[in-house]
Enzyme design. Sequence first.
Site, PDB file in Angstrom:
ATOM      1  N   TYR A 112      72.079 106.953  49.777  1.00 37.76           N
ATOM      2  CA  TYR A 112      71.586 105.913  50.697  1.00 37.76           C
ATOM      3  C   TYR A 112      70.522 105.101  49.971  1.00 37.76           C
ATOM      4  CZ  TYR A 112      69.986 104.022  55.279  1.00 37.76           C
ATOM      5  OH  TYR A 112      69.651 103.225  56.337  1.00 37.76           O
ATOM      6  N   LYS A 164      75.683 103.926  50.415  1.00 33.03           N
ATOM      7  CA  LYS A 164      75.400 103.076  51.572  1.00 33.03           C
ATOM      8  C   LYS A 164      74.307 102.151  51.095  1.00 33.03           C
ATOM      9  CE  LYS A 164      72.958 103.442  56.027  1.00 33.03           C
ATOM     10  NZ  LYS A 164      72.840 102.027  56.180  1.00 33.03           N
ATOM     11  N   ASP A 186      73.160  94.586  58.610  1.00 32.80           N
ATOM     12  CA  ASP A 186      74.150  94.141  59.595  1.00 32.80           C
ATOM     13  C   ASP A 186      74.283  92.622  59.603  1.00 32.80           C
ATOM     14  OD1 ASP A 186      73.710  96.792  60.017  1.00 32.80           O
ATOM     15  OD2 ASP A 186      73.253  96.627  62.159  1.00 32.80           O
ATOM     16  N   ILE A 238      77.852 100.608  57.552  1.00 32.73           N
ATOM     17  CA  ILE A 238      77.118 101.550  58.403  1.00 32.73           C
ATOM     18  C   ILE A 238      75.911 100.767  58.888  1.00 32.73           C
ATOM     19  CG2 ILE A 238      75.742 103.663  58.459  1.00 32.73           C
ATOM     20  CD1 ILE A 238      77.472 104.725  56.120  1.00 32.73           C
ATOM     21  N   GLY A 285      72.682  99.842  61.964  1.00 26.71           N
ATOM     22  CA  GLY A 285      71.814 100.218  63.075  1.00 26.71           C
ATOM     23  C   GLY A 285      72.078  99.463  64.365  1.00 26.71           C
TER      24      GLY A 285
HETATM   25  C1  LIG Z   1      66.396  98.122  56.936  1.00 21.43           C
HETATM   26  C2  LIG Z   1      67.351  98.776  57.875  1.00 21.43           C
HETATM   27  O1  LIG Z   1      66.976  99.470  58.780  1.00 21.43           O
HETATM   28  N1  LIG Z   1      68.633  98.562  57.645  1.00 21.43           N
HETATM   29  C3  LIG Z   1      69.665  99.087  58.482  1.00 21.43           C
HETATM   30  C4  LIG Z   1      70.606  99.878  57.679  1.00 21.43           C
HETATM   31  O2  LIG Z   1      71.042  99.509  56.640  1.00 21.43           O
HETATM   32  C5  LIG Z   1      70.402  97.952  59.183  1.00 21.43           C
HETATM   33  O3  LIG Z   1      71.502  98.467  59.863  1.00 21.43           O
HETATM   34  C6  LIG Z   1      69.461  97.270  60.141  1.00 21.43           C
HETATM   35  O4  LIG Z   1      69.111  98.151  61.159  1.00 21.43           O
HETATM   36  C7  LIG Z   1      70.096  96.043  60.766  1.00 21.43           C
HETATM   37  O5  LIG Z   1      70.593  95.230  59.757  1.00 21.43           O
HETATM   38  C8  LIG Z   1      69.135  95.282  61.645  1.00 21.43           C
HETATM   39  O6  LIG Z   1      68.168  94.618  60.906  1.00 21.43           O
HETATM   40  C1  LIG Z   2      70.430 101.911  60.181  1.00 15.48           C
HETATM   41  C2  LIG Z   2      71.140 102.932  59.499  1.00 15.48           C
HETATM   42  O1  LIG Z   2      72.119 102.640  58.936  1.00 15.48           O
HETATM   43  C3  LIG Z   2      70.619 104.281  59.535  1.00 15.48           C
HETATM   44  O2  LIG Z   2      70.586 104.879  60.595  1.00 15.48           O
HETATM   45  O3  LIG Z   2      70.204 104.799  58.519  1.00 15.48           O
END
Ligand SMILES: CC(=O)N[C@H](C=O)[C@@H](O)[C@H](O)[C@H](O)CO
Ligand SMILES: CC(=O)C(=O)O
Length: 307
Positions: free
Chosen positions: A139, A167, A197, A212, A214
């Site tokens: 990750y 990821k 996202d 993947i 949030g």
């Molecule tokens: C920095 C962070 O938390 N990145 C998440 C995972 O990659 C994203 O899924 C964000 O939650 C999403 O892009 C909303 O900003």
């Molecule tokens: C936001 C995301 O991808 C996580 O839960 O790590």
Amino acid sequence: MDNLEKYKGVIPAFYACYDEQGNISPERVRKLTEYLIGKGVKGVYVNGSSGECIYQSVEERKTVIENVMEVTRGRITVINHVACNNTKDSVELARHSEEVGVDAIAAIPPIYFHLPEYSISKYWNEISAAAPNTDFIIYNIPQLAGTALTMNLFKEMLKNPRVIAVKNSSMPVQDIQMFKTEGVEEKGEFVVFNGPDEQFISGRMIGADGGIGGTYAVMPELFLAADKAFREGRCSDALVIQNKIDEIIYAMCECRGNLYAVMKEILKDRGVDIGSVRAPLEPVSSADMEKIKKCSVMINEAIKAFG
Ligand SMILES: CC(=O)N[C@H](C=O)[C@@H](O)[C@H](O)[C@H](O)CO
Ligand SMILES: CC(=O)C(=O)O
């Protein structure tokens, strides 16, 4: 190498599910799992950032994944994030993950202390060794972890046969291409997940096999529709949906409450109550409620138009 098709698609990050006292609620974990399966997602990513993992105990994280596994029973792919910032606890979660039968484990690098790369690879490899029959996903989220996955560290990790994916949540979409190219060159097949996202379609375009994210769980229909449009070569349709998704994310981020708290309110409107967030994350304020209602309306309208 195993067939990696099971990882290619839309994989929502799972939220922490609390009861009214703020304890992990196994019932609500089950409810959220069923809701996501019902939406047709490829899999779930459990106990990550969105799962508020850094605020949870080893026991709580075990409870969460056990309940997810009892509901999924092989119907979708399950990835469990196991990093705990110390090797011992992470190894315990990795061992437990294999015991309950997850498809893959994932881990961020150790945070706070900026460790040398040989310590980071050792940390990841020891975690992976504790789940010797389970795929391992790196990750990369440098803006939060404080450490980036360099090419050097990545190449070192590719020596581990269980490492099948990254990821990638760094902001340059180009990073996706770099990890994909190097991974495929080394292993023949290698998966990269889009992290941000807001750039889902750009990430797919430059080589991500899926994502993947949030925010997927509050609007899985939209990410699935964008992904479908992309797969069918309808790129302008995919872009229209992506723009709508981004508008919704920006609107959710305007609240005082933490993004996860906001999304949990929206999920209540969608019939899934999983409580609020754990302090110090900020719960929603009464002033947020009007904005949240607007976000819900935006999501519903977008689903009607594109879902
Ligand atoms: C920095 C962070 O938390 N990145 C998440 C995972 O990659 C994203 O899924 C964000 O939650 C999403 O892009 C909303 O900003
Ligand atoms: C936001 C995301 O991808 C996580 O839960 O790590």
